[in-house]
Design a protein around this motif. Sequence first.
Motif, short mmCIF file in Angstrom:
data_model
loop_
_atom_site.label_atom_id
_atom_site.label_comp_id
_atom_site.label_asym_id
_atom_site.label_seq_id
_atom_site.Cartn_x
_atom_site.Cartn_y
_atom_site.Cartn_z
N ASP A 54 4.39 4.13 4.42
CA ASP A 54 4.13 4.00 3.12
C ASP A 54 5.26 4.11 2.37
OD1 ASP A 54 2.03 2.71 3.99
OD2 ASP A 54 0.65 4.26 3.06
N LYS A 55 5.70 5.53 2.40
CA LYS A 55 6.81 5.87 1.86
C LYS A 55 8.25 4.92 1.74
CE LYS A 55 5.73 10.74 1.54
NZ LYS A 55 6.04 12.24 1.80
N ARG A 56 8.31 4.66 3.01
CA ARG A 56 9.53 3.46 3.29
C ARG A 56 9.50 2.24 2.61
NH1 ARG A 56 9.22 4.90 8.94
NH2 ARG A 56 10.83 6.31 9.70
N ALA A 57 8.10 1.88 2.60
CA ALA A 57 7.87 0.36 2.02
C ALA A 57 8.11 0.68 0.32
CB ALA A 57 6.31 0.19 2.31
N LEU A 58 7.74 1.82 -0.20
CA LEU A 58 7.93 2.06 -1.49
C LEU A 58 9.44 2.27 -1.84
CD1 LEU A 58 6.46 2.55 -4.13
CD2 LEU A 58 6.11 4.95 -3.52
N LEU A 59 10.20 2.65 -0.86
CA LEU A 59 11.59 2.58 -1.29
C LEU A 59 12.43 1.05 -1.17
CD1 LEU A 59 13.39 5.04 1.32
CD2 LEU A 59 13.08 5.33 -0.94
N LEU A 88 13.54 9.32 5.17
CA LEU A 88 13.57 8.39 3.85
C LEU A 88 15.16 8.25 3.59
CD1 LEU A 88 11.16 9.63 1.37
CD2 LEU A 88 10.86 7.52 2.69
N LEU A 89 16.01 9.25 3.93
CA LEU A 89 17.53 9.11 3.58
C LEU A 89 18.01 8.11 4.75
CD1 LEU A 89 19.84 9.74 2.23
CD2 LEU A 89 20.01 12.01 3.71
N ARG A 90 17.40 8.23 5.96
CA ARG A 90 17.86 7.45 7.08
C ARG A 90 17.57 5.85 6.75
NH1 ARG A 90 21.28 8.71 10.50
NH2 ARG A 90 22.25 6.84 9.79
N GLU A 91 16.44 5.60 6.20
CA GLU A 91 16.12 4.32 5.72
C GLU A 91 17.25 3.61 4.69
OE1 GLU A 91 13.62 2.65 7.30
OE2 GLU A 91 13.20 0.78 5.95
N ALA A 305 -0.18 3.44 -1.52
CA ALA A 305 0.47 4.41 -0.82
C ALA A 305 -0.10 6.01 -1.49
CB ALA A 305 1.88 4.49 -0.96
N LEU A 306 -0.34 5.93 -2.72
CA LEU A 306 -0.50 7.05 -3.18
C LEU A 306 -2.34 7.28 -3.35
CD1 LEU A 306 2.54 7.27 -3.59
CD2 LEU A 306 1.72 8.75 -5.83
N GLY A 307 -3.09 5.99 -2.80
CA GLY A 307 -4.43 6.26 -3.25
C GLY A 307 -5.05 6.23 -4.58
N ARG A 308 -4.28 5.35 -5.32
CA ARG A 308 -4.52 5.14 -6.69
C ARG A 308 -4.92 3.67 -7.01
NH1 ARG A 308 -2.79 9.78 -10.01
NH2 ARG A 308 -3.06 8.48 -11.82
N LYS A 309 -5.52 3.38 -7.98
CA LYS A 309 -5.59 1.87 -8.62
C LYS A 309 -4.61 1.72 -9.77
CE LYS A 309 -10.34 0.74 -7.33
NZ LYS A 309 -10.94 1.86 -6.62
N VAL A 310 -4.36 0.46 -9.58
CA VAL A 310 -3.45 -0.28 -10.83
C VAL A 310 -4.46 -0.28 -11.97
CG1 VAL A 310 -1.93 -2.14 -11.85
CG2 VAL A 310 -1.86 -1.40 -9.36
N GLY A 311 -4.47 0.09 -13.07
CA GLY A 311 -5.45 0.10 -14.14
C GLY A 311 -5.70 -1.34 -14.91
N ALA A 312 -6.73 -1.77 -14.90
CA ALA A 312 -6.74 -3.21 -15.30
C ALA A 312 -5.92 -3.52 -16.52
CB ALA A 312 -8.34 -3.61 -15.54
#
Length: 534
Positions: A54-59, A88-91, A305-312
């Motif tokens: 998930d961290k890679r996807a976020l990068l 992450l650096l490798r990515e 990734a961080l287990g949060r919601k995008v607020g409406a």
Amino acid sequence: MADGSARTSYPRPTVRPSPFSPASFQAPSRTLVVDETLRDGLQSASAENPPIADKRALLHAMAAIGVDVVSIGLPAASPAAVDDAAALLREIVDRKLPLIPTAAARTMPSDVSAIAEVSQRGGAPVEVYAFIGSSPIRHYTEGWSDSFLVDHIVATGEAARREGLPFCLVTEDTTRAPPTTLGKMWSAALDVGATRLCLCDTVGHADPRGVFALVAYARDFLVARGASHVELDWHGHDDRGLALGNALAAAITGVQRVHGTALGIGERSGNVALEPLLYNLAEIGRRSPVALPALRHFSDTAARALGRKVGAFAPLVGDRSRELDRARATPAVLGGEVRAAPAVAVAVDDGVEERLPLTLRLNGERVHADVPASRTLLELLRYDLDHIGTRQGCDKGDCGACTVLVDGEPVLSCLTLAAQCDGREVDTVEGLRGPPELDPLLDAFDRCGAGQCGFCTPGMLMTAQALLAQQPRPTRDTIRMAISGNLCRCTGYGPIVSAIDLAAKIRAGEEPRGVGLPGAHVPPPLPPAKDRAR
Ligand code: FES
Ligand code: FES
């Protein structure tokens, strides 16, 4: 402040003239953005440390929205943090992502060693962002003296120099620090080759006036020290709701980098939210505009990734914003996918536009027409087929008055070519009439007083028709969203929402039909155009 520390005013050093006086100050033409989601964002009590995938996807999502610099973590926190930062650096290196990697460190040589290990494993230098508290309250609590601070800064800066890594001194709580203390800390950092200083509003203490003063003070300090090549960062929190304004103030005053996190995720009220930061930096000419779909993908990726919601109601990326954009920008005002219309070949030969034959079903009846390739559906309806119930308002997709249904989907007929409707079902407001019974929508609009001049009404009715076909019992909020692409100049939207709500109830058998109410009779159809006086 609640903890008793006094507000600080920053005297100007004696060097004059200042290059940052209003007459001579030139802010950098572009402000870089630092994404702290994977470092400061993870310090939020409610954020989860995501798996490395998930961290890679976020990068990648960061790169797609033009983030320039990324913090890949605090490697000294644990062996797992070293592994993640190295991955992450490798990515970044392997996928050639245009991101400058940085990592956080306490102001300790051992933390620099952890970053050096990441750098070696990942195959690229990592900037060291070494932080240490600078406010009197922290010094009092920890029992730190000025010499303690200076010694740690020097030792850490020298460690970074030995490892060949760029060194940034992060003075936590800069906005609550006395200028004399800052002067000693910054001088120590410059002495060991710091390439940048990071000014922090760690507890969201500042307002934009303070940011202007602090940044100007820091710039003057660097000039006085002969270190104008050293750059400044701004890192702020949102405790007073001023994080975004403060970050923009810092950019205007001349910091080269501003920090933020996805959705503002961070401790307490959070950090500067990157989404409006990127958007507004572009608005003030400090960056290129960022595409909203990419920005929303970034928010979604971070939230997942961080287990949060995008607020409406999150600016730009929340559901409200997305639905309104969809309603404004596309012919489908209900937010469903716009169906792909068959491509229409441009049929121009020797400057003479050819006519295209088409067949469609209009309100259930088969219709043939021969139209110029540039004929819009609205023109076909009103001027060729005499269906003048469909209104011609702005003629450029703004007002929704021309809404009709094509294969059941609402489209703006002023923006739809007639030829695109070959072989398709087109429904207009004329199709809503009885007999034998008045359509519940007409009934309800009448009973609720939902039309005044009536100009918007056909478009409203067709939008409502499509909504009720898809959602027989929509909430009032859903109704509001559905008609958000239809403008009304007179009635106001309340009665219109009520009418659509009532129509849904009538169709569901929960309300009686309005037999006998004023306006419930069906007016006779207009005579054909050829029989009307022009
Ligand atoms: S006339 Fe089509 S949107 Fe205004
Ligand atoms: S009733 Fe007049 S524009 Fe809506």
